[in-house]
Scaffold this motif. Sequence first.
Motif, PDB file in Angstrom:
ATOM      1  N   TYR A  33       0.844  -1.197   0.000  1.00  0.00           N
ATOM      2  CA  TYR A  33       0.000   0.000   0.000  1.00  0.00           C
ATOM      3  C   TYR A  33       0.878   1.245   0.000  1.00  0.00           C
ATOM      4  CZ  TYR A  33      -2.894  -3.588   2.253  1.00  0.00           C
ATOM      5  OH  TYR A  33      -3.538  -4.756   2.568  1.00  0.00           O
ATOM      6  N   ARG A  37       0.602  11.563   3.863  1.00  0.00           N
ATOM      7  CA  ARG A  37       0.125  12.448   4.915  1.00  0.00           C
ATOM      8  C   ARG A  37       0.639  13.847   4.624  1.00  0.00           C
ATOM      9  NH1 ARG A  37      -0.235  11.435  11.414  1.00  0.00           N
ATOM     10  NH2 ARG A  37      -1.681  13.160  11.798  1.00  0.00           N
ATOM     11  N   LYS A  41      -2.731  17.091   8.308  1.00  0.00           N
ATOM     12  CA  LYS A  41      -3.911  16.340   7.881  1.00  0.00           C
ATOM     13  C   LYS A  41      -3.763  14.867   8.237  1.00  0.00           C
ATOM     14  CE  LYS A  41      -5.866  19.700   5.416  1.00  0.00           C
ATOM     15  NZ  LYS A  41      -7.236  20.207   5.625  1.00  0.00           N
ATOM     16  N   GLU A  42      -4.831  14.121   7.972  1.00  0.00           N
ATOM     17  CA  GLU A  42      -4.773  12.701   8.262  1.00  0.00           C
ATOM     18  C   GLU A  42      -4.100  11.935   7.126  1.00  0.00           C
ATOM     19  OE1 GLU A  42      -7.405  14.511   7.780  1.00  0.00           O
ATOM     20  OE2 GLU A  42      -8.678  13.593   6.244  1.00  0.00           O
ATOM     21  N   ILE A  43      -3.709  10.722   7.418  1.00  0.00           N
ATOM     22  CA  ILE A  43      -3.136   9.840   6.405  1.00  0.00           C
ATOM     23  C   ILE A  43      -4.221   9.501   5.382  1.00  0.00           C
ATOM     24  CG2 ILE A  43      -2.158   7.541   6.000  1.00  0.00           C
ATOM     25  CD1 ILE A  43      -0.978   7.699   8.847  1.00  0.00           C
ATOM     26  N   PHE A  45      -5.133   7.158   1.913  1.00  0.00           N
ATOM     27  CA  PHE A  45      -4.813   6.009   1.063  1.00  0.00           C
ATOM     28  C   PHE A  45      -4.565   6.485  -0.361  1.00  0.00           C
ATOM     29  CE2 PHE A  45      -5.300   1.749  -0.619  1.00  0.00           C
ATOM     30  CZ  PHE A  45      -5.965   1.925  -1.819  1.00  0.00           C
ATOM     31  N   GLN A  55      -4.733  -3.327  -7.228  1.00  0.00           N
ATOM     32  CA  GLN A  55      -6.040  -3.756  -6.749  1.00  0.00           C
ATOM     33  C   GLN A  55      -7.005  -2.580  -6.611  1.00  0.00           C
ATOM     34  OE1 GLN A  55      -6.590  -6.932  -6.291  1.00  0.00           O
ATOM     35  NE2 GLN A  55      -8.604  -6.935  -5.337  1.00  0.00           N
ATOM     36  N   ASP A  56      -6.457  -1.459  -6.187  1.00  0.00           N
ATOM     37  CA  ASP A  56      -7.284  -0.282  -5.935  1.00  0.00           C
ATOM     38  C   ASP A  56      -6.383   0.940  -6.027  1.00  0.00           C
ATOM     39  OD1 ASP A  56      -9.331   0.838  -3.057  1.00  0.00           O
ATOM     40  OD2 ASP A  56      -8.937   1.737  -5.015  1.00  0.00           O
ATOM     41  N   SER A  58      -7.837   4.090  -6.365  1.00  0.00           N
ATOM     42  CA  SER A  58      -8.822   5.173  -6.288  1.00  0.00           C
ATOM     43  C   SER A  58      -8.334   6.374  -5.500  1.00  0.00           C
ATOM     44  CB  SER A  58     -10.121   4.649  -5.664  1.00  0.00           C
ATOM     45  OG  SER A  58      -9.883   4.195  -4.345  1.00  0.00           O
ATOM     46  N   GLY A  59      -7.287   6.210  -4.709  1.00  0.00           N
ATOM     47  CA  GLY A  59      -6.790   7.319  -3.916  1.00  0.00           C
ATOM     48  C   GLY A  59      -5.713   8.148  -4.601  1.00  0.00           C
ATOM     49  N   PHE A  91       4.023   7.201   2.908  1.00  0.00           N
ATOM     50  CA  PHE A  91       4.248   5.951   3.616  1.00  0.00           C
ATOM     51  C   PHE A  91       3.923   4.777   2.709  1.00  0.00           C
ATOM     52  CE2 PHE A  91       5.127   7.445   7.793  1.00  0.00           C
ATOM     53  CZ  PHE A  91       4.348   8.559   8.008  1.00  0.00           C
ATOM     54  N   ARG A 100      -9.364  -9.882   5.811  1.00  0.00           N
ATOM     55  CA  ARG A 100      -9.361  -8.497   6.278  1.00  0.00           C
ATOM     56  C   ARG A 100      -9.190  -8.405   7.789  1.00  0.00           C
ATOM     57  NH1 ARG A 100     -11.742  -5.413   2.050  1.00  0.00           N
ATOM     58  NH2 ARG A 100     -11.827  -3.516   3.286  1.00  0.00           N
ATOM     59  N   ASP A 103      -5.558  -8.730   8.687  1.00  0.00           N
ATOM     60  CA  ASP A 103      -4.612  -8.079   7.784  1.00  0.00           C
ATOM     61  C   ASP A 103      -3.867  -6.970   8.491  1.00  0.00           C
ATOM     62  OD1 ASP A 103      -4.700  -5.809   5.074  1.00  0.00           O
ATOM     63  OD2 ASP A 103      -3.387  -7.546   5.265  1.00  0.00           O
ATOM     64  N   GLN A 105      -1.109  -4.366   8.718  1.00  0.00           N
ATOM     65  CA  GLN A 105      -0.229  -3.649   7.807  1.00  0.00           C
ATOM     66  C   GLN A 105       1.012  -3.170   8.557  1.00  0.00           C
ATOM     67  OE1 GLN A 105      -2.123  -0.726   5.299  1.00  0.00           O
ATOM     68  NE2 GLN A 105      -4.038  -1.871   5.241  1.00  0.00           N
ATOM     69  N   PHE A 107       4.202  -0.714   8.392  1.00  0.00           N
ATOM     70  CA  PHE A 107       4.556   0.520   7.711  1.00  0.00           C
ATOM     71  C   PHE A 107       6.054   0.748   7.674  1.00  0.00           C
ATOM     72  CE2 PHE A 107       0.694   3.026   6.890  1.00  0.00           C
ATOM     73  CZ  PHE A 107      -0.238   2.194   7.459  1.00  0.00           C
TER      74      PHE A 107
END
Lengths: 116, 113
Positions: A33, A37, A41-43, A45, A55-56, A58-59, A91, A100, A103, A105, A107
């Motif tokens: 992944y 950040r 602000k927040e982290i 994706f 896989q994704d 979208s971010g 990150f 899930r 899972d 993660q 970092f």
Amino acid sequence: EAGVTQFPSHSVIEKGQTVTLRCDPISGHDNLYWYRRVMGKEIKFLLHFVKESKQDESGMPNNRFLAERTGGTYSTLKVQPAELEDSGVYFCASSQAALRSTDTQYFGPGTRLTVL
Amino acid sequence: SQKIEQNSEALNIQEGKTATLTCNYTNYSPAYLQWYRQDPGRGPVFLLLIRENEKEKRKERLKVTFDTTLKQSLFHITASQPADSATYLCALDMLDSNYQLIWGAGTKLIIKP
């Protein structure tokens, strides 16, 4: 066992230049992944690889960002051309589990990107 | 869209006391809620995961609660130590997208000796 590593730890570039960030996941982790950040602000994706496949994604903010994971091992995230708003800490994380609920993660330490 | 609120002000706690951090969300409940610890210059480190149908989860001095009615999770550190000082982040897994976590901005915890 080595953890997730990222290179470089810091990068300072000028607007319009190109930067490539690298992430080496934990050996054997199929999931990789990218997150970002921005200061204060927040982290957020960015995208998710399973082995070499996206896989994704979208971010991903826009088409100036390109992520690759050739061979399903390390991954690169290229920003071209860089803009001021791209500054932040990027990150990378990896995980092994297919479920899930389990899972976890792991970092990396992040790459601090500053665009001037 | 889902929003997560964590206290943006630093939380100062005396060593030995229990520290309690809050994570509030706005929309429908996540399938899983995770808590992470982040130290300066480092990436987040996973601590605990709690499922939607679980009320409480414990791990050593850590305890997480999950109240879907209040849309809130509480993270407790008992017998706090200066080494517990860090930023604590909550992250939601909505299970409606591919492994995408939604993150709070984190709360900085300072344990004073």
